[in-house]
Design a protein around this motif. Structure first.
Motif, PDB file in Angstrom:
ATOM      1  N   ALA B  78      10.611  11.023   8.469  1.00  0.00           N
ATOM      2  CA  ALA B  78       9.326  10.913   7.762  1.00  0.00           C
ATOM      3  C   ALA B  78       8.737   9.536   7.995  1.00  0.00           C
ATOM      4  O   ALA B  78       9.435   8.610   8.421  1.00  0.00           O
ATOM      5  CB  ALA B  78       9.521  11.132   6.260  1.00  0.00           C
ATOM      6  N   ILE B  79       7.457   9.409   7.719  1.00  0.00           N
ATOM      7  CA  ILE B  79       6.832   8.082   7.709  1.00  0.00           C
ATOM      8  C   ILE B  79       6.282   7.863   6.311  1.00  0.00           C
ATOM      9  O   ILE B  79       5.565   8.712   5.779  1.00  0.00           O
ATOM     10  CB  ILE B  79       5.708   7.993   8.760  1.00  0.00           C
ATOM     11  N   LEU B  80       6.634   6.733   5.728  1.00  0.00           N
ATOM     12  CA  LEU B  80       6.093   6.419   4.410  1.00  0.00           C
ATOM     13  C   LEU B  80       4.949   5.422   4.578  1.00  0.00           C
ATOM     14  O   LEU B  80       5.139   4.341   5.129  1.00  0.00           O
ATOM     15  CB  LEU B  80       7.169   5.806   3.510  1.00  0.00           C
ATOM     16  N   ASN B  81       3.782   5.816   4.112  1.00  0.00           N
ATOM     17  CA  ASN B  81       2.657   4.877   4.079  1.00  0.00           C
ATOM     18  C   ASN B  81       2.749   4.159   2.739  1.00  0.00           C
ATOM     19  O   ASN B  81       2.369   4.703   1.702  1.00  0.00           O
ATOM     20  CB  ASN B  81       1.332   5.619   4.208  1.00  0.00           C
ATOM     21  N   VAL B  82       3.302   2.964   2.779  1.00  0.00           N
ATOM     22  CA  VAL B  82       3.599   2.264   1.536  1.00  0.00           C
ATOM     23  C   VAL B  82       2.480   1.296   1.208  1.00  0.00           C
ATOM     24  O   VAL B  82       2.101   0.461   2.018  1.00  0.00           O
ATOM     25  CB  VAL B  82       4.926   1.485   1.655  1.00  0.00           C
ATOM     26  N   LYS B  83       1.972   1.417  -0.008  1.00  0.00           N
ATOM     27  CA  LYS B  83       0.961   0.510  -0.505  1.00  0.00           C
ATOM     28  C   LYS B  83       1.696  -0.458  -1.426  1.00  0.00           C
ATOM     29  O   LYS B  83       2.033  -0.118  -2.547  1.00  0.00           O
ATOM     30  CB  LYS B  83      -0.046   1.325  -1.323  1.00  0.00           C
ATOM     31  N   GLU B  84       1.966  -1.649  -0.895  1.00  0.00           N
ATOM     32  CA  GLU B  84       2.712  -2.610  -1.696  1.00  0.00           C
ATOM     33  C   GLU B  84       1.730  -3.539  -2.391  1.00  0.00           C
ATOM     34  O   GLU B  84       0.769  -4.009  -1.778  1.00  0.00           O
ATOM     35  CB  GLU B  84       3.631  -3.412  -0.770  1.00  0.00           C
ATOM     36  N   LEU B  85       1.955  -3.777  -3.669  1.00  0.00           N
ATOM     37  CA  LEU B  85       1.031  -4.618  -4.433  1.00  0.00           C
ATOM     38  C   LEU B  85       1.740  -5.871  -4.896  1.00  0.00           C
ATOM     39  O   LEU B  85       2.883  -5.827  -5.341  1.00  0.00           O
ATOM     40  CB  LEU B  85       0.513  -3.845  -5.649  1.00  0.00           C
ATOM     41  N   GLY B  86       1.057  -6.982  -4.809  1.00  0.00           N
ATOM     42  CA  GLY B  86       1.620  -8.237  -5.276  1.00  0.00           C
ATOM     43  C   GLY B  86       1.985  -8.137  -6.752  1.00  0.00           C
ATOM     44  O   GLY B  86       1.381  -7.374  -7.503  1.00  0.00           O
ATOM     45  N   GLY B  87       2.989  -8.904  -7.170  1.00  0.00           N
ATOM     46  CA  GLY B  87       3.472  -8.794  -8.543  1.00  0.00           C
ATOM     47  C   GLY B  87       3.084  -9.930  -9.453  1.00  0.00           C
ATOM     48  O   GLY B  87       3.458  -9.943 -10.625  1.00  0.00           O
ATOM     49  N   ALA B  88       2.322 -10.891  -8.930  1.00  0.00           N
ATOM     50  CA  ALA B  88       1.926 -12.014  -9.792  1.00  0.00           C
ATOM     51  C   ALA B  88       1.023 -11.497 -10.915  1.00  0.00           C
ATOM     52  O   ALA B  88       0.383 -10.464 -10.796  1.00  0.00           O
ATOM     53  CB  ALA B  88       1.194 -13.068  -8.963  1.00  0.00           C
TER      54      ALA B  88
END
Lengths: 253, 206
Positions: B78-88
């Motif tokens: 599979a391919i995961l399209n990951v939307k990573e968000l900053g945690g500050a």
């Protein structure tokens, strides 16, 4: 043999790959299949990719550059109707009121993970001054030089990094269209949705090469820079940026 | 030098692959399915590092994420399209603007953080588990930084986060993780992908 990708801001510049260039890098090319569709009836700000190949598929009427140049407002539907690369830019650099700045561009082969090309822009330089006077469009054009092997790739990941100014952006959307001569090869439509103020964001799309006949591949290799792309950027459905690029595939190592 | 080798190897692979296709008259393999997932967690949890390692990218240049980072992370099936968000803190408040359209959630936490930070992470995870746009989705919870001496074990995290009562009926996986052991991380993601593929609700498991 190996891949050779160079980026040139203008015809005099002969920078090689990996070298920092003073110009805006080319825009990301790529599209990922959006496997779930959005059921929400209201206009979505989710990030989605719509793939379309020509204006009839997108369900919009054909448009011409002349029409758009004379209108005050260019919308996504307008550019989806374009049948060929534009001669002119459809907006001025000053239309970028949100201070969107592209700072990095990278392409990697999804099958091997190999980075094929990468270019970064140094921290933003003084925008007023001599550079501007020389060529106001220098920052929005990139010339790519690839080897023929590039056209054999199936999937590449194209990463774009961009910064946003003080104003948050509710609905940021990119439409990118690639042509060989007057034939539309592929059109990408990507909605970034919301962009936070004062942010630096990166986005990688998976770009699947459209099926190309051997004849077209041969022609693309034989005719450098006749493969071209227009990248249109919209905020709330208004055009704020327009970047261009052209491509050659006859590089040698 | 190694870059040269990489390019040559890549080219050889492509050359071989093209020959194989030509000889065996086979079309290209079917494309892998793609899933859109959102990745959140407090700043310093290790989201960017883990994702970079998964993409075989170096971690020398990693700085706190000051916006979003969308990455296509390839796995064998599979391919995961990951939307990573900053945690500050100034970014956390925008997380929910990015939930729409997600099919799964990856939550990363620093197992070795202070009690105060751990509590903050717990609160964020609970909010995410209950958010209307995320509450029916599979969760992969990574108790990261397991390599640090002060790291709580995954079991301890599970208890402290009250996952069993709170996440009952939801599909979730909690695993320890560390960038020192990416094979284990890939396995955790493999399990997560099974949850994404699976249309039916599965009981929670650790």
């Amino acid at each position: 043999m190996s891949y050779s990708c160079t980026s040139r801001g203008n015809s005099q510049d002969t920078s090689s790959a990996k070298k920092t260039a003073g110009d805006n890098p080319g825009t990301g090319t790529g599209g990922a299949d959006s496997s779930g569709s959005n059921d929400s009836p209201k206009k979505t700000t989710a990030m989605r990719v719509k793939k379309g190949c020509n204006s009839t598929e997108a369900g919009v009427p054909m448009t011409s550059e002349e029409d758009l140049l004379s209108s005050a407002l260019v919308t996504p539907e307008d550019v989806l109707g374009l049948q060929k690369i534009t001669e002119n830019y459809l907006c001025s650099p000053d239309d970028n009121i949100y201070n969107i700045d592209f700072t990095r561009f990278k392409i990697r082969d999804m099958e091997t993970g190999t980075v094929l090309f990468e270019i970064t822009k140094p921290p933003s330089t003084d925008k007023t001054g001599d550079k501007r006077d020389i060529d106001p469009n220098a920052g929005r054009f990139v010339r790519y030089q690839f080897t023929p092997a590039f056209l054999r790739l199936r999937q590449v990941g194209a990463t774009v990094e961009f910064m946003v100014g003080e104003m948050p952006i509710d609905n940021f959307r990119m439409i990118e269209r690639h042509y060989f001569r007057e034939k539309l090869l592929k059109s990408f439509d990507f909605e970034f949705g919301f962009c936070m103020p004062n942010s630096k964001n990166t986005c990688e799309h998976i770009y699947e090469f459209p099926p190309l006949s051997e004849d077209i591949v041969r022609e693309m290799i034989l005719h450098p820079y006749e493969t071209q792309s227009d990248s249109f950027y919209f905020v709330d459905n208004k055009l704020v940026m327009h970047n261009k690029a052209d491509y050659s595939y006859n590089g040698r190592t | 030098m190694s870059e040269h080798m990489q390019l040559s190897l890549a080219l050889c692979r492509i050359g071989l692959y093209t020959c194989f296709r030509a000889l065996c008259c086979k079309g290209p393999p079917p494309p892998r399915p793609e899933y859109d997932v959102v990745c959140v967690g407090l700043t310093g949890a290790g989201k960017t590092s883990l994702l970079s390692h998964l993409c075989s990218e170096g971690s020398d240049h990693i700085v706190p994420t000051t916006g979003f980072s969308i990455k296509a992370v390839p796995f064998p099936n599979a391919i995961l399209n990951v939307k990573e968000l900053g945690g500050a803190d100034n970014i956390k408040k925008y997380w929910s603007r990015y939930y729409q359209g997600s099919q799964g959630v990856v939550f990363v936490l620093d197992s070795a953080s202070s009690d105060e930070d751990l509590e903050a992470a717990r609160n964020e995870l609970h909010s995410a588990l209950q958010h209307p746009q995320l509450c029916t989705l599979p969760f992969l919870i990574l108790a990261n930084h397991q390599d640090k001496p002060a790291a709580r074990t995954p079991n301890q995290i599970k208890k402290y986060f009250e996952l069993e009562p709170l996440a009952r009926g939801k599909r979730w996986i909690l695993e320890g993780s560390s960038t020192d052991n990416m094979e284990a991380v890939k396995e955790s993601f493999g399990q997560f992908i099974s949850l994404l593929e699976d249309k039916d609700t599965e009981p929670a498991r650790i």
